[in-house]
Design a protein around this motif. Structure first.
Motif, PDB file in Angstrom:
ATOM      1  N   ALA A   3       0.819  -1.284  -0.065  1.00 45.29           N
ATOM      2  CA  ALA A   3      -0.108   0.010  -0.063  1.00 45.29           C
ATOM      3  C   ALA A   3       0.885   1.135   0.072  1.00 45.29           C
ATOM      4  O   ALA A   3       2.058   1.376   0.435  1.00 45.29           O
ATOM      5  CB  ALA A   3      -1.123  -0.112   1.404  1.00 45.29           C
TER       6      ALA A   3
ATOM      7  N   THR B  84      -5.871  10.475   8.454  1.00 40.23           N
ATOM      8  CA  THR B  84      -6.014   9.412   8.312  1.00 40.23           C
ATOM      9  C   THR B  84      -7.401   9.282   7.311  1.00 40.23           C
ATOM     10  O   THR B  84      -8.350   9.732   8.198  1.00 40.23           O
ATOM     11  CB  THR B  84      -6.045   8.365   9.410  1.00 40.23           C
TER      12      THR B  84
ATOM     13  N   THR C 198     -16.797   4.141   0.351  1.00 38.83           N
ATOM     14  CA  THR C 198     -16.008   3.274   0.250  1.00 38.83           C
ATOM     15  C   THR C 198     -14.941   3.391   1.406  1.00 38.83           C
ATOM     16  O   THR C 198     -14.517   4.836   1.485  1.00 38.83           O
ATOM     17  CB  THR C 198     -15.066   3.460  -1.083  1.00 38.83           C
ATOM     18  N   TYR C 199     -14.795   2.600   2.282  1.00 41.26           N
ATOM     19  CA  TYR C 199     -14.167   2.624   3.253  1.00 41.26           C
ATOM     20  C   TYR C 199     -12.679   2.024   3.196  1.00 41.26           C
ATOM     21  O   TYR C 199     -12.352   1.240   2.662  1.00 41.26           O
ATOM     22  CB  TYR C 199     -14.817   1.746   4.741  1.00 41.26           C
ATOM     23  N   GLU C 200     -11.804   2.537   3.980  1.00 44.72           N
ATOM     24  CA  GLU C 200     -10.279   2.357   4.027  1.00 44.72           C
ATOM     25  C   GLU C 200     -10.183   1.322   5.203  1.00 44.72           C
ATOM     26  O   GLU C 200     -10.981   1.097   6.070  1.00 44.72           O
ATOM     27  CB  GLU C 200      -9.537   3.417   4.354  1.00 44.72           C
ATOM     28  N   SER C 201      -9.144   0.485   4.870  1.00 51.01           N
ATOM     29  CA  SER C 201      -8.711  -0.686   5.963  1.00 51.01           C
ATOM     30  C   SER C 201      -8.677  -0.038   7.384  1.00 51.01           C
ATOM     31  O   SER C 201      -8.233   0.957   7.732  1.00 51.01           O
ATOM     32  CB  SER C 201      -7.421  -1.026   5.627  1.00 51.01           C
ATOM     33  N   GLY C 202      -9.499  -0.583   8.126  1.00 48.75           N
ATOM     34  CA  GLY C 202      -9.492  -0.278   9.516  1.00 48.75           C
ATOM     35  C   GLY C 202     -10.620   0.482   9.897  1.00 48.75           C
ATOM     36  O   GLY C 202     -11.020   0.748  11.173  1.00 48.75           O
TER      37      GLY C 202
ATOM     38  N   HIS D 223      -3.937   8.808  -3.626  1.00 49.97           N
ATOM     39  CA  HIS D 223      -4.340   7.328  -3.404  1.00 49.97           C
ATOM     40  C   HIS D 223      -5.830   7.404  -3.838  1.00 49.97           C
ATOM     41  O   HIS D 223      -6.670   7.699  -3.572  1.00 49.97           O
ATOM     42  CB  HIS D 223      -4.483   7.343  -1.738  1.00 49.97           C
TER      43      HIS D 223
ATOM     44  N   SER E 214       2.433   4.755   0.953  1.00 49.08           N
ATOM     45  CA  SER E 214       2.677   5.285   2.164  1.00 49.08           C
ATOM     46  C   SER E 214       3.563   6.487   1.915  1.00 49.08           C
ATOM     47  O   SER E 214       4.491   6.610   0.958  1.00 49.08           O
ATOM     48  CB  SER E 214       3.297   4.259   3.370  1.00 49.08           C
TER      49      SER E 214
ATOM     50  N   VAL F 277     -14.957   0.868   9.512  1.00 53.24           N
ATOM     51  CA  VAL F 277     -16.256  -0.130   8.800  1.00 53.24           C
ATOM     52  C   VAL F 277     -17.363   0.811   9.020  1.00 53.24           C
ATOM     53  O   VAL F 277     -17.549   1.766   9.765  1.00 53.24           O
ATOM     54  CB  VAL F 277     -16.233  -1.322   9.723  1.00 53.24           C
TER      55      VAL F 277
END
Lengths: 111, 113
Positions: free
Chosen positions: A1, B44, B56-60, A95, A3, B62
């Motif tokens: 990913a 973030t 659309t959600y990022e990792s981590g 991104h 960064s 929900v």
């Protein structure tokens, strides 16, 4: 990913000193690169951006940044800082349609 | 560039409750983005919200914890559900003003006790 790494967490300078803040990103493909600034108590603002072309880009308030593809870097520079440059500086990379930000560098300039 | 208004600007909430943050833009935009800036840390990305489709959600992150609505091209809401002190943060709404250039609102500072 993807960064983004900013090497300096907190930089303290005297007025008229030169500034260089490091930024490296991880993705090797085509990216757009940004520096944002957040002055105390204010919104995030765009300082400068690189999309393509001349790797040396100039932004507002005398800031510039150099894109070095071989080093995956986009360092921010200013030849002579002022007290009013005291702020938090964030490097960012595309991104998808959004941006991913580095952890930020706090710049404190003493007069 | 677009002008973004967020409400509330700040709030103090009790653990276990939920808070909805509103984001209003002065022009129509396709994509809106929600970020979190925890104390002393960077931004973030939580999710990307398109009008007329699921966020659309990022990792981590929900949907059950951070449900997002996007009813039209100028408005979005982010709800922080079942809050805990770890959710104390600044929540920022942003929109794209030109290719990948993001404009940010002032943020909503949330403190959870």
């Amino acid at each position: 990913a993807q960064s983004v790494s900013q090497h300096n967490h907190h930089v303290i300078l005297s007025e008229a000193a030169s500034l260089e803040l490091g930024c490296n990103y991880s993705y090797g493909g085509t990216v757009n690169l940004f520096w944002y600034v957040q002055y105390p108590g204010q919104h995030l603002q765009l300082l400068l951006k690189y999309f393509s072309g001349d790797p040396l880009v100039k932004g507002i308030k005398g800031f510039e940044a150099e894109f070095i593809k071989s080093k995956f870097s986009f360092n921010l520079r200013k030849p002579s800082v002022q007290w009013s440059d005291t702020a938090e500086y964030f490097c960012a990379v595309t991104h998808g349609t959004a941006l991913i930000f580095g952890k930020g560098t706090t710049l404190s300039v003493s007069s | 560039s677009a002008v973004i208004s967020q409400k509330p600007s700040r709030d103090i909430c009790q653990r276990g409750t939920s808070l909805t943050i509103q984001c209003q833009v002065d022009s129509q935009v396709t994509m809106m983005f929600w970020y979190r800036q925890q104390p002393g840390q960077s931004l973030t990305l939580i999710a990307t919200a398109n009008q007329g489709s699921e966020a659309t959600y990022e990792s981590g992150f929900v949907i059950d914890k951070f449900p997002i609505s996007r009813p039209n091209l100028t408005f979005s809401t982010l709800t922080v559900s079942n809050m805990s002190p770890e959710d104390s943060s600044i929540y920022l709404c942003s929109v794209a003003s030109g290719a990948n250039v993001l404009t940010f609102g002032a943020g909503s500072r949330l403190t959870v006790l």
